[in-house]
Design an enzyme around this catalytic site. Sequence first.
Site, PDB file in Angstrom:
ATOM      1  N   ASN A   1       3.706   8.365  -2.223  1.00 28.84           N
ATOM      2  CA  ASN A   1       3.180   8.371  -3.577  1.00 28.84           C
ATOM      3  C   ASN A   1       1.982   7.428  -3.723  1.00 28.84           C
ATOM      4  OD1 ASN A   1       2.803   8.504  -6.353  1.00 28.84           O
ATOM      5  ND2 ASN A   1       4.982   8.628  -6.791  1.00 28.84           N
ATOM      6  N   ASP A   2       2.238   6.141  -3.750  1.00 29.68           N
ATOM      7  CA  ASP A   2       1.143   5.198  -3.994  1.00 29.68           C
ATOM      8  C   ASP A   2       0.039   5.282  -2.938  1.00 29.68           C
ATOM      9  OD1 ASP A   2       2.430   4.326  -6.245  1.00 29.68           O
ATOM     10  OD2 ASP A   2       3.423   2.652  -5.245  1.00 29.68           O
TER      11      ASP A   2
END
Lengths: 100, 451
Positions: free
Chosen positions: B377-378
């Site tokens: 994600n990040d």
Amino acid sequence: MTDLYSALFIVILAAFLGYEVISRIPVLLHTPLMSGSNFIHGIVLVGAMVALGTATTDLERIIGFIAVVMGAMNVTGGYVVTERILEMFDRSKAKQGGSK
Amino acid sequence: MIDVYDPVYIVTILAFVFALIRMSSPATARSGIILAGAAMFIATVATFFYPGLGNLLLIVSGAAIGGLVGWYAAKKVAMTDMPQMVAIYNGMGGGAAGAIAAVELLQGVAGAYASLSVVGAVIGSTSFSGSLIAFLKLQGWMRSKPIVFPGQQPVNISVLVLAGIAGVLLVVHPAYPLLLPFFVLALGFGFLLTLPIGGADMPVVISLFNALTGVAVAMDGFAITNYAMVIAGTLVGAAGSMLTVLMARAMNRSIGNVLFGAFGATEETGTTMQGSMKPIEADDVAVMMAYASKVIITPGYGMAVAQAQHKVKELMDVLESKGVQVKFGIHPVAGRMPGHMNVLLAEAGVPYDHLFDRDEINPEFASADVVLVIGANDVVNPAARRAGSPLQGMPILDVDQAKNVIVLKRGQGKGFAGVENDLFYKDNTRMLYGDAQETVAKLVQALKKVQ
């Protein structure tokens, strides 16, 4: 005191050596490197053995015994983890050789 | 008594250095650890020849207990649980270093040797309790979100300062009753230091504690004049510090920010996203990939949680059998320890020449037909390029430049940093919801049906 100074010289050289050796390691091997160096500081077991071996009171023996147990866990656990991880890399290389 | 152990220690140190050098290449790495293991064994045996060594039965039984437990646990654990194993064994080393210093102080060492013992005790104890918390968080026995409370920094600093004062008193005026509060404070500091550190920052923290244990071992080595410990500890301290810096740099954050920033404790609010998340079915993804010429897979911690690495390998095999080029793009801090994704994919049998570092893979995204993001994600969030985002400046994988981006994700939640992911709202992005392992298995099935 001379002992301390000569040890200090050794530390400086060892730090540079550690830095030089590690800076060449590819990202792929970061886990085994970390876990391998984790194993290498397991040399603390040797110090723990001396601490327990020279202990004279019960309290010293108890603490020394804890040190030996923990040091031994560090050594064997660190070794097995590193070996298992590196075995993975070995195996994936072997498979690649077989399929191509 | 002949001095056997010092010459043996010299050989041991040489072997350690050669082992580290051999570990700088995948082809020789395994022989490196075997060499280091043999050296460690010989050093341990030689230590039995230390002049006047008593309590032999205790030593042997302690080493046997610790050795067997360590061996058994490390053999049994699943590859996905490796980060916490590294953390716990590192903590054991730190604890041993702290305990050695305690024995030295009890035996009444004086002057410089006492100061060194005190420093070794503080660092070793911090590493011990800190690694224990890291272990609990990684194992899921403690919530991995940062734990914060008001006045956290002042409390932490006071504890460290008090430990320092107790340490100085111990050196100046050795008094055994002082030992207990001293160790409680030192252990408390490691505990408090690790509480506010969240799961995704673990790669930095694990390598930092690894370096700290190395330094503690070196300090103890000084205090008991054991050069093998001095050199090995320093090697690990230098190597670990460097790895820590590399990890922090990969997130464009300072080590201080990782330790004291309580990153991910708060969620970003107030940003409104343009566009919407567009779901897609596995069958459609399969067709898309079957007709692609290049597919890049970027895994994250979600792949480890779902243990999906074997299915991912199958996916790679099916795609390659259809003539699709498959590459893996791996962010340095994906997962919970340095190189976590590489280990899991290697376990599944993905050849390591398919694995590419961020800098190597980034220029390739533009020419990729499909990028499959699995549980990351990040590290793929283009918000990192936006000023004012908490992720601002973090070097990411530029997956949004590919023609099609498929994000495989369990639900609509945010990443560890608590930041909305701009990627999910892009026109070329489709969301494939589900457990990573099941969904990749569906993809494989669907791909096999595509002619």
